[in-house]
Design a protein around this motif. Structure first.
Motif, PDB file in Angstrom:
ATOM      1  N   UNK B  74       0.835  -1.201   0.000  1.00  0.00           N
ATOM      2  CA  UNK B  74       0.000   0.000   0.000  1.00  0.00           C
ATOM      3  C   UNK B  74       0.872   1.255   0.000  1.00  0.00           C
ATOM      4  N   UNK B  75       2.079   1.150   0.539  1.00  0.00           N
ATOM      5  CA  UNK B  75       2.956   2.333   0.554  1.00  0.00           C
ATOM      6  C   UNK B  75       3.292   2.810  -0.850  1.00  0.00           C
ATOM      7  N   UNK B  77       1.361   2.521  -3.573  1.00  0.00           N
ATOM      8  CA  UNK B  77       0.128   2.632  -4.356  1.00  0.00           C
ATOM      9  C   UNK B  77       0.367   3.588  -5.534  1.00  0.00           C
ATOM     10  N   UNK B  78      -0.103   3.202  -6.696  1.00  0.00           N
ATOM     11  CA  UNK B  78       0.075   4.066  -7.869  1.00  0.00           C
ATOM     12  C   UNK B  78       1.376   3.819  -8.607  1.00  0.00           C
ATOM     13  N   UNK B  79       2.193   2.908  -8.069  1.00  0.00           N
ATOM     14  CA  UNK B  79       3.485   2.677  -8.697  1.00  0.00           C
ATOM     15  C   UNK B  79       3.464   1.650  -9.824  1.00  0.00           C
ATOM     16  N   UNK B 111      -1.412   1.469   6.754  1.00  0.00           N
ATOM     17  CA  UNK B 111      -2.310   2.262   5.899  1.00  0.00           C
ATOM     18  C   UNK B 111      -3.341   1.348   5.220  1.00  0.00           C
ATOM     19  N   UNK B 114      -5.876  -0.099   7.752  1.00  0.00           N
ATOM     20  CA  UNK B 114      -6.865   0.911   8.164  1.00  0.00           C
ATOM     21  C   UNK B 114      -7.888   1.136   7.054  1.00  0.00           C
ATOM     22  N   UNK B 115      -7.410   1.213   5.816  1.00  0.00           N
ATOM     23  CA  UNK B 115      -8.324   1.399   4.688  1.00  0.00           C
ATOM     24  C   UNK B 115      -9.342   0.255   4.632  1.00  0.00           C
ATOM     25  N   UNK B 324      -4.769  -3.024  -9.598  1.00  0.00           N
ATOM     26  CA  UNK B 324      -4.600  -1.647  -9.225  1.00  0.00           C
ATOM     27  C   UNK B 324      -5.663  -1.295  -8.185  1.00  0.00           C
ATOM     28  N   UNK B 325      -5.349  -0.359  -7.348  1.00  0.00           N
ATOM     29  CA  UNK B 325      -6.395   0.149  -6.486  1.00  0.00           C
ATOM     30  C   UNK B 325      -6.100   0.113  -5.026  1.00  0.00           C
ATOM     31  N   UNK B 326      -7.033  -0.400  -4.282  1.00  0.00           N
ATOM     32  CA  UNK B 326      -6.893  -0.348  -2.838  1.00  0.00           C
ATOM     33  C   UNK B 326      -7.654  -1.467  -2.191  1.00  0.00           C
ATOM     34  N   UNK B 446       3.261   8.030   5.991  1.00  0.00           N
ATOM     35  CA  UNK B 446       3.308   7.189   4.793  1.00  0.00           C
ATOM     36  C   UNK B 446       3.789   8.007   3.592  1.00  0.00           C
ATOM     37  N   UNK B 447       3.319   9.224   3.483  1.00  0.00           N
ATOM     38  CA  UNK B 447       3.701  10.059   2.343  1.00  0.00           C
ATOM     39  C   UNK B 447       5.194  10.371   2.370  1.00  0.00           C
TER      40      UNK B 447
END
Lengths: 477, 477
Positions: B74-75, B77-79, B111, B114-115, B324-326, B446-447
Motif C-alpha cells: 500500500x505504501x 500505491x500508484x506505482x 495504511x 486501516x483502509x 490496481x487500487x486499494x 506514509x507520504x
C-alpha cells in the motif's frame, strides 16, 4: 478575481500543455463564473481575490461530466439488477417505476444528483421525460450544470402485452407533445449559462421516421445535439427488423434516415457490429458508454475503448441507479477501465490517465460542451473538483518520478476523496457536503417515498414474476 | 452481556435461517468477545448489557473477510498499473519495492489495514515475508483478526537477469529460514484468539519439491492450511515446464506432489484450464480470487463464479494496492460481480446476495476460519460491520417486497457507508474512524516514506523502462 485556488496539483486536461496538462503548485483564478487565470506558483497574482482556497495536498480537476443519466430512477435503487436482460425492464424496473409520481421522480433525481455532485460531477447529461421539471426543481436549486435531454417517443403504455416480434404501435400525438416540450426548452433556456437543451429521440424502435425528421430539422435550426440510445440489445434488434425489414439494423436505418452525423450522440451501441461502430465513428457521431449499467443489465462491456480507438469523442455515464449501482463517478471510471482491460485481455487498455480524460474533456465533447467545460483553461467556465490527496484511500501520493495521484484517484479514490466542487464559480459541494442540502432530510423523504412506491408496486411486481421475486421469497433479498 | 446492537437489519449468513439469514429488527448480544444472543425485537433481553447500540437504520453484517492481501505494498500505491503483464513485476513494482525498508513495509501495511477496516473488513488474509512483524506492529495494535501467512520461497534476488525459460536457481537455505519463521508463528500464536498462522509456499515455480514436502508435514502436524499462488500466468507456466518437463503444469505437478487436498488454499488459478480447476475443486481445494488485481495486472477475470459452480469454498481478496487500487472491500465485491457478469455474458452471474456471502462466510471457509467467523450466530466470535443505510450513496432502502439494502450495499454502497466495525467484541472502527489511529498523522508518515522510496527507486525504475516511464515523461502521469 472572486476566487482563487492556490498550491494544488492541477490536472488541467489542456492539450496545449502536453499530456494531461499537469501543473504543480498550480493556481486557478476565477471571476464572473469563468476561469480567468491558470499558472504555477507566483505566476498568478491572487492579491485581489475575494477568497483564496489553499489547494495544497489537493488535486484540482475539471469537474466530471457524467454524460448519460436517468436520475429519477435513483428513488428505486435496488429494485432491478441480477436478472436476465429480458426481465430487467418488463419484469423488474417497469412495474416499480410505474408506481412513481412526478414528485417521486423529482426527489429521486435530487438524491442521484447530490450523490453525483459528491463524487465531483459538475455537468449532468440528464435524460428524461419532462426534463424541464428536473431543471427547475433539482438542477437550478443545486447549481449544477445540465445538458437537459427531453425524451421523445411514440410508444404508449401498453406494450408489455406484445410479443417481441410485434412492432410497438406508435402514437404520433404523444411523440409530437414530447417534441413540443423539447422545442420549448430551447426558448426557455436560450440564455441560461447552466442549461443546454438536447433532443432525445429515445431509440429507433420507439419513434417513427416522420417524427425523427422533425427532430432533425429542429436540431439543425437550433444547432442542437440529438441524444439517442442506439443498438441497445435484442429487443431493439427485433423491433427494427419488424419495422424496417429483415437485414436492417439500427445503424443502417439511421444512415438511411440521414441521421449519422456529428449532431448525433449515440449511447450504448453494444448491439451494433464492429463495422457499424466504425461507420458511426467515421460519420463523426459522438459516443457515450455506461459500463456498470450495461455490465449489470446485459453482461456486456460497452465499446468505450473501441470508439476511443476510432478517435471518437467519448463520454461515460452512470445511466440509472438500478442498473446496477449509483452515480459515484470515480468508481464508474474505475469500472470502465477494469472492464476494458478484461474485455480486451489487455491490462494497458483504458489506463488511468485516459479514463480521467474521458470523464472530463471527453464527456464535454460528447455532449457538445467543449467550448464551455471539460478543461481548466482561461476562458472556460469555472467548473472544478478538488480532491483531498491525504485521505486514507488515496494516500500516499508522490510527484516524482510520476504523479501517483492520477492512478490513485482513478483506481483507489472513491467518492469520499472529494472535498469541494465548484460550478460556474460557485461552490456546490464544500467540505464534503452538498451546499444547501440537509442530507438526512433528503434521505428521509426519499425513503418514505420509496416505501410507498414499492408497496404500491408489489402486486404488479409479483405478477411480472422476475427472478427477484423468487430470490426475495427465498430470503436472499 | 457486554455489548448489544438492537433494531438493525441483521444479515446473519446463517444457513439455518434460510437464504442470507436476514433478521429484521434484529438484536445481537456480545459477551467475552463472542456472540451470545441473536434474535428479533423483544426475543433478546438486553437489560444487563453494559452498552447498547441503536442499530435502527443500519445493516449489521458479519465482518468482511479480505482473504488475500499483501498490505505492505500500500505504501507504493500508484506505482504499478496499466502496464503489460510481463512488465508489472520486473519493470514497475519490483524496482520500487526494492527500495522499501522493513519500517516502510510496516507503515504501508498499517495504511492498507486501516483502509480495509474502514470498509468493514474484520479478518485479513495477510501474505508476506516476516509476517510476524506485521502481526505485532500492525494487526495486534489495531485489534484486527489476521490469518497470517508467512511467505516461503527459495528464490534469490537476482532472477531479473534470467531468461523466462531459465529455471530460477533455488537457495534451499533461504527457504528453510522462511519455513522456520513459519513454524515459529505456530508456537507464538497457538493460543491467540486473533491470529491464525498459515504456511505460504509462494508459488510452485519458486520452491522445490523437497521443501514443499517439509511444509506439508508441518501443516499436517499442526492441522494448518497451505496458502499458495497457483497458476498465476505465463511466467509461472514457462518455469514449471522448464523444471517439471514439457506438458506439466502447476496443477499436474501439485497433484504429483500430493498437495491437492482440503489443506490447500489456491489463489488466482487464472492460468489453469477449466479441467484443472475442476480437478482442484474435486480435491476439496479452497479458492481465493482477486478480481481488481488480476483484471488490472493481467486483463483477466478470475474464475470466481466457476469455482462457486463447483461448490468450492471461495473467498475474495484485494491482493495489493498497486494492482490496481486499494482495499475497499464492498468495491471489490462489486467489481467481482460486474466482472463475472461480463466474463460469462450473463447479468445474473454473481448476484449481490452471493457476492456478500463470498465476502463473509465464503472467505471464512476459504481461510479455514468458519468455526470462528463469517456468520452472525451464537458461539461465533463477535466480528461485525455496521453500515448506515441512510447515507446518500445507499439510500433509499426498503424492506418490502425485497430488502434493497442487499443490492444497494453491494452495488452502490462504497466504503463510506461503514459506521462501526467490531472485532472479537471490541470496536476497531467507530463513527467512521479507526479507533486509536490519527489518520492525518499516519498519512503524513506514509507520504514521507513513499517520497523517499520513489526517489531512491527512480534510477532503477527508469532503467527498467516500463511504459510508465514514457507516460510520465509525456506528462500523462
Amino acid at each position: 478575481m472572486e476566487l482563487a485556488v492556490t498550491g494544488g496539483l492541477l490536472v488541467t486536461m489542456d492539450d496545449s500543455r502536453g499530456g494531461l496538462g499537469i501543473v504543480e503548485d498550480g493556481t486557478v483564478g476565477i471571476g464572473g463564473g469563468e476561469i480567468v487565470a491558470v499558472g504555477s506558483g507566483g505566476d498568478v497574482d491572487v492579491s485581489d481575490a475575494d477568497r483564496v482556497i489553499d489547494g495544497s495536498g489537493r488535486a484540482v480537476l475539471p469537474g466530471f461530466v457524467n454524460a448519460h443519466m436517468h436520475t429519477t430512477h435513483t428513488l428505486v435503487r435496488g429494485g432491478a439488477q441480477d436478472v436476465p436482460e429480458i426481465e430487467w425492464m418488463n419484469g423488474a424496473l417497469g412495474p416499480i417505476t410505474r408506481a412513481m409520481t412526478p414528485e417521486d421522480e423529482v426527489v429521486g433525481s435530487r438524491l442521484g444528483v447530490c450523490e453525483a455532485l459528491l463524487s465531483g460531477v459538475t455537468t449532468f447529461g440528464e435524460y428524461t421525460s419532462h426534463v424541464g421539471r428536473l431543471v427547475e426543481e433539482v438542477y437550478r436549486p443545486l447549481g449544477a450544470r445540465v445538458a437537459a435531454t427531453e425524451t421523445i417517443n411514440e410508444v404508449g403504455e401498453e406494450r408489455e402485452d406484445l410479443g417481441p416480434h410485434d412492432p410497438y404501435p406508435f402514437d404520433r400525438g404523444k411523440g409530437e407533445a414530447d417534441l413540443e416540450r423539447a422545442h420549448a426548452l430551447f426558448e426557455r433556456y436560450q440564455s441560461d449559462q447552466l442549461v443546454t437543451p438536447i433532443y432525445g429521440p429515445q431509440a429507433l424502435d420507439m419513434i417513427s421516421p416522420g417524427l425523427l425528421e422533425e427532430i432533425a430539422e429542429g436540431a439543425t435550426e437550433r444547432d442542437a445535439s440529438i441524444h439517442m440510445h442506439v443498438a441497445q440489445g435484442e429487443r431493439e434488434r427485433l423491433q427494427i427488423e419488424a419495422r424496417y425489414g429483415a437485414g436492417e439494423s439500427t445503424v443502417s436505418a439511421l444512415a438511411d434516415l440521414g441521421l449519422l452525423d456529428d449532431r448525433l450522440i449515440a449511447v450504448h451501441c453494444h448491439g451494433a457490429t464492429p463495422d457499424e461502430r466504425a461507420r458511426l465513428a467515421a460519420a463523426g457521431v459522438r459516443y457515450i458508454g455506461c459500463p456498470s449499467s450495461i455490465a449489470g443489465i446485459d453482461g456486456i462491456t460497452p465499446p468505450v475503448s473501441e470508439f476511443l480507438g476510432h478517435g471518437t469523442d467519448v463520454g461515460i455515464g452512470t445511466d440509472q441507479a438500478p442498473g446496477p449501482g449509483g452515480h459515484a463517478f470515480l468508481r464508474e471510471l474505475r469500472t470502465a477501465s477494469l472492464l476494458a482491460k478484461t474485455d480486451l485481455s489487455d491490462p494497458t487498455a483504458l489506463p488511468a490517465w485516459e479514463a480521467l480524460r474521458v470523464g472530463t474533456v471527453g464527456g464535454a465533447r460528447a455532449l457538445g460542451l467543449e467550448d464551455e467545460v471539460g478543461t481548466i483553461e482561461v476562458g472556460k467556465r469555472a467548473d472544478l473538483a478538488l480532491f483531498d490527496l491525504d485521505r486514507l484511500s488515496v494516500a500516499p501520493t508522490v510527484d516524482r518520478p510520476l504523479h501517483t495521484a492520477i492512478p490513485n484517484l482513478l483506481y483507489a479514490g472513491g467518492g469520499n476523496a472529494v472535498e469541494s466542487v465548484v460550478v460556474d464559480g460557485e461552490f456546490v459541494v464544500e467540505d464534503g457536503s452538498v451546499v444547501g442540502v440537509e442530507e438526512r432530510g433528503l434521505v428521509a423523504e426519499a425513503t418514505e417515498r420509496a416505501e410507498r412506491v414499492f408497496a404500491e408496486a408489489e402486486g404488479d411486481w409479483r405478477a411480472a414474476g422476475s427472478s427477484l421475486v423468487t430470490a426475495s421469497d427465498g430470503g436472499w433479498l
